[in-house]
Design an enzyme around this catalytic site. Structure first.
Site, short mmCIF file in Angstrom:
data_model
loop_
_atom_site.label_atom_id
_atom_site.label_comp_id
_atom_site.label_asym_id
_atom_site.label_seq_id
_atom_site.Cartn_x
_atom_site.Cartn_y
_atom_site.Cartn_z
N ASP A 132 1.78 29.90 5.21
CA ASP A 132 1.47 28.48 5.11
C ASP A 132 1.12 28.15 3.66
O ASP A 132 -0.02 27.82 3.34
CB ASP A 132 0.31 28.09 6.04
CG ASP A 132 0.04 26.60 6.04
OD1 ASP A 132 0.95 25.83 5.65
OD2 ASP A 132 -1.07 26.20 6.43
N CYS A 158 4.90 22.41 4.01
CA CYS A 158 4.74 20.97 3.77
C CYS A 158 5.78 20.47 2.77
O CYS A 158 5.67 19.36 2.26
CB CYS A 158 3.33 20.66 3.27
SG CYS A 158 2.87 21.54 1.76
N PHE A 204 -1.87 32.76 2.77
CA PHE A 204 -2.33 31.41 2.39
C PHE A 204 -3.13 30.84 3.56
O PHE A 204 -2.86 29.75 4.06
CB PHE A 204 -1.16 30.50 2.03
CG PHE A 204 -0.21 31.09 1.02
CD1 PHE A 204 -0.46 30.98 -0.33
CD2 PHE A 204 0.94 31.76 1.44
CE1 PHE A 204 0.42 31.52 -1.26
CE2 PHE A 204 1.82 32.30 0.52
CZ PHE A 204 1.56 32.19 -0.85
N GLU A 230 -6.28 34.60 1.18
CA GLU A 230 -6.47 33.25 0.66
C GLU A 230 -7.07 33.34 -0.74
O GLU A 230 -7.95 34.17 -1.00
CB GLU A 230 -7.39 32.45 1.58
CG GLU A 230 -7.89 31.13 1.03
CD GLU A 230 -6.77 30.18 0.63
OE1 GLU A 230 -6.91 29.54 -0.43
OE2 GLU A 230 -5.77 30.08 1.37
N CYS A 255 -6.42 -0.38 8.30
CA CYS A 255 -5.60 0.83 8.11
C CYS A 255 -5.22 1.37 9.47
O CYS A 255 -6.09 1.61 10.32
CB CYS A 255 -6.36 1.88 7.31
SG CYS A 255 -5.36 3.36 6.96
N CYS A 305 0.83 -1.20 0.00
CA CYS A 305 0.00 0.00 0.00
C CYS A 305 0.87 1.25 0.00
O CYS A 305 1.82 1.37 0.79
CB CYS A 305 -0.92 -0.01 1.22
SG CYS A 305 -1.95 1.46 1.36
#
Length: 397
Positions: free
Chosen positions: A329, A355, A263, A283, A132, A55
């Site tokens: 962000d 991220c 953001f 945004e 999961c 997976c």
């Protein structure tokens, strides 16, 4: 006879030896035998899920928590080093198992059955999940009922996608790539939503989400404020990870009383900072801005939500100079277009949530060239057992 030992885990999850060789599913401290086989070492964990490593939802279940934390630190350190930067890296925050509150699963009908799950690693084949260890139980409980529902909605050999998020009222479910016309389909969806106590059920047949079930307006509470939740809107992956991000961002802005949140999304940071502060939130997504604006007004906060694409129209130097702190962000591509004005006229403090360590490091170099110092970086592992690394960096002038 042992040839070498795994020293670290590379960005894509392979173990690396001192002589630069890569071995899949190897953990730091594992030994590599003469036949290339892996002899587990002290940091090699027994994967808890039967679907690992097929997976693609997890790549690192074979690491214990200590080596997974080192992996997150190494990802951040390597990104900084790639831009000739250095900064203190704090101990990572790692979300626990069974905590993911949003997920996208792929579906495909085959005769009278439906495959439903994540893709295999580096493949479009679907792993039909029977368990999961990252999803919240409320989300995974829908997998079996969804298979039965999708038999009646998907044509044979056709696929779709299921997006699930855990809202204040329960599970918000969006099914993409299906058509549900006619009375029979409407009754099928209503019965499914009622039986599974959904907060909302929406269908997207290619023309945008169409809500078919929503007994009461769906919200997500951010910073103690209920925010209207648009279908498939972005949320931080775990509540636990969101709390860690918010705490790190609040620490990064210090005592600033006028803050820009760039953001801003639905207001994860803006609403958490609006307790006595004046907050400007920019945004590009219109539905998110409208939700944030409504939530801020209802809570009577000093918050101005601005519908603004910061890639095409970043804050200029005059605007940047108005704030005592800025929070960033951005998406994975980073905030390069915003850096020149911030570097030249930005506030005393910047908290940058990212991220993507690589684009963060690229943007950090621009800020540092403009007079900022990267005070510290905190890695955050919301996507437990994946190679995905997030962080919050603190910049001061």
């Amino acid at each position: 006879m042992f040839v070498s030992v795994i020293l670290r885990v590379a960005a894509r999850g392979d173990g690396v030896t001192a002589d630069g060789r890569f071995f899949a599913l190897a953990a730091p401290g594992d030994s590599i035998g003469g036949d290339g086989g892996i002899i587990p070492g002290p940091h090699h964990a027994e994967p808890p899920c039967r679907h690992f490593p097929t997976c693609g939802g997890c790549q690192l279940q074979h690491l214990d928590d200590a080596s997974y934390a080192d992996f997150l630190n190494d990802r951040v350190a390597a990104a900084l080093s790639g831009q000739q930067l250095d900064a203190p890296i704090l101990s990572p925050h790692i979300s626990p198992p069974f905590s993911r509150r949003r997920a996208s699963l792929r579906a495909e009908r085959r005769g009278r059955s439906v495959l439903l799950g994540f893709n295999e690693g580096r493949s479009h084949r679907i792993v039909d999940v029977a368990e999961c260890h990252v999803l919240r139980p409320e989300l995974f409980a829908l997998v079996a009922p969804l298979r039965k529902l999708l038999v009646g909605l998907l044509p044979d050999r056709r696929g779709g996608e299921v997006r699930m998020s855990l809202a204040d009222q329960g599970v918000d479910l969006l099914i993409e790539g299906v058509e549900a016309a006619g009375l029979d389909a409407a009754e099928l969806l209503t019965a499914f939503a009622e039986a599974n106590k959904l907060a909302r059920l929406a269908i997207d047949d290619g023309y945008g989400p169409q809500t078919r079930w929503e007994p009461e307006p769906v919200t997500i509470t951010l910073g103690g404020v209920p925010v209207p939740l648009p279908p498939a809107a972005f949320l931080q992956a775990t509540e636990d990870g969101e709390a860690a991000l918010v705490a790190a961002v609040r620490a990064g802005i210090g005592g600033a009383t006028t803050v820009a949140d760039l953001f801003a999304g639905l207001g994860t940071f803006a609403l958490a900072m609006a307790d006595g502060r004046r907050v400007y939130a920019a945004e590009a997504a219109r539905d998110a801005v409208l939700s944030l604006k409504a939530a801020g007004a209802r809570a009577q906060l000093q918050l101005f939500a601005d519908h603004r694409d910061l890639y095409r129209r970043p804050l200029d130097e005059k605007e940047c100079a108005r704030f005592e702190a800025v929070v960033l962000d951005p998406p994975r591509s980073g905030a390069e277009a915003q850096m020149p004005a911030l570097a030249k006229a930005g506030p005393p403090r910047i908290a940058y949530a990212s991220c993507n360590p690589a684009t963060f490091a690229r943007d950090a170099k621009l800020l540092i060239a403009g007079g900022y110092r990267l005070e510290q970086v905190m890695p955050i592992g919301q996507f437990r057992w994946s190679t995905h690394a997030e962080l919050v960096g603190h910049f001061v002038r």
